[in-house]
Scaffold this motif. Structure first.
Motif, PDB file in Angstrom:
ATOM      1  N   VAL A  42       6.854  21.619  80.500  1.00 16.22           N
ATOM      2  CA  VAL A  42       8.114  21.981  81.129  1.00 16.22           C
ATOM      3  C   VAL A  42       9.178  22.278  80.077  1.00 16.22           C
ATOM      4  O   VAL A  42       9.892  23.284  80.151  1.00 16.22           O
ATOM      5  N   VAL A  43       9.265  21.422  79.074  1.00 19.89           N
ATOM      6  CA  VAL A  43      10.261  21.605  78.012  1.00 19.89           C
ATOM      7  C   VAL A  43      10.006  22.911  77.264  1.00 19.89           C
ATOM      8  O   VAL A  43      10.939  23.657  76.951  1.00 19.89           O
ATOM      9  N   SER A  44       8.748  23.194  76.977  1.00 21.42           N
ATOM     10  CA  SER A  44       8.411  24.413  76.247  1.00 21.42           C
ATOM     11  C   SER A  44       8.837  25.662  77.010  1.00 21.42           C
ATOM     12  O   SER A  44       9.404  26.606  76.428  1.00 21.42           O
ATOM     13  N   LEU A  45       8.590  25.681  78.308  1.00 25.64           N
ATOM     14  CA  LEU A  45       8.983  26.840  79.124  1.00 25.64           C
ATOM     15  C   LEU A  45      10.500  26.981  79.182  1.00 25.64           C
ATOM     16  O   LEU A  45      11.042  28.090  79.081  1.00 25.64           O
ATOM     17  N   LEU A  46      11.201  25.863  79.343  1.00 28.03           N
ATOM     18  CA  LEU A  46      12.658  25.902  79.374  1.00 28.03           C
ATOM     19  C   LEU A  46      13.225  26.419  78.058  1.00 28.03           C
ATOM     20  O   LEU A  46      14.127  27.265  78.036  1.00 28.03           O
TER      21      LEU A  46
END
Length: 272
Positions: free
Chosen positions: A238-242
């Motif tokens: 999730v963090v990577s996509l954000l």
């Protein structure tokens, strides 16, 4: 008092009245209620309401006699869009993130000592959030999106916001200055705000800042979801996509957008 001074003095009163109407129940408010909220006489409020009605910004229900914001006001706001067209710039990212993750995505923007929800893309899971729907406002430091923005402000601005907001964030019951500063340092180190504070039972979130070309945090992309969907195993994805979306948006932010670029200029006025 000259006519020009009289006209200038009426502007803050008009905006105070518009804000009171915006915060009113959907059915509207009576003159007496509005007068109390804005600290003006009923006669003054009635006169201002008549002026706003003449421009189509306010309407009165013919049966209940309650006042509320008019359709023309919302049409004008829609045409105005948002500073630097940030909402249009970020909208594709919100849709991509919502489609990829299946969770609700928020766009929060810095506004003085607050973060305001500028846009959201709804996921399939019913959630609660600090900022609520579009237009919702929360103190910087409360919730992941507002924390992500606060943590990446220039130091002088960050310190001023902390001093001003400390009493406000304490109202949530679990914040003190040590906690707030510890959280800020953790967010700056990791590059995202993702710790579950427990303030919204069953809810969880993670957010990353959107930095302009000078590295100033002007907004944040945030995921809001139920706690079970933000496990330690899923968090890195999730963090990577954000972060990928935020990093793509940052360089495209309008460099001469005064509202997004120079929020510090409004801090002193907000504190008085």
């Amino acid at each position: 008092m000259t006519p020009s001074e009289t006209a200038t003095g009426a502007v803050p009163r008009l905006f105070a009245l518009l804000r009171a109407l915006a915060d009113a129940p959907s059915e509207g408010c009576r003159v007496t209620q509005l007068a109390k909220r804005v600290g003006l006489t009923q006669a003054t409020v009635h006169r201002l309401l008549q002026s706003l009605m003449a421009e189509g910004a306010v309407e009165q229900d013919p049966r209940s006699k309650l006042y509320r914001l008019g359709v023309d006001f919302f049409a004008l706001a829609a045409r105005a869009g948002n500073p630097g067209d940030l909402r249009s710039l970020c909208r594709p990212a919100l849709l991509r993130l919502c489609g990829s993750l299946g969770d609700t995505i928020f766009l929060l923007v810095r506004s003085g000592f607050d973060a305001v929800c500028l846009d959201r893309s709804e996921g399939p899971f019913p959630i609660r959030s600090f900022s609520g729907d579009i237009g919702g406002r929360i103190a910087l430091g409360v919730g992941q999106g507002a924390m992500a923005i606060l943590a990446f402000l220039p130091e002088a601005e960050r310190e001023e916001v902390i001093r001003f907001n400390l009493s406000r964030v304490r109202e949530y019951g679990v914040f003190d200055e040590v906690y707030l500063r510890t959280e800020i340092e953790q967010v700056r180190k990791s590059g995202y705000a993702g710790r579950n504070t427990g303030l919204l039972e069953g809810m969880a979130g993670v957010a990353v800042p959107i930095l302009d070309r000078e590295g100033r945090a002007v907004a944040a992309l945030s995921v809001g979801t139920i706690s079970d969907r933000l496990s330690p195993e899923r968090m890195p994805t999730v963090v990577s996509l954000l972060k990928r979306e935020a990093e793509a948006i940052g360089p495209k932010i309008h460099p001469f957008d005064s509202t997004l670029r120079r929020p510090a200029q409004r801090l002193s006025g907000a504190a008085t």
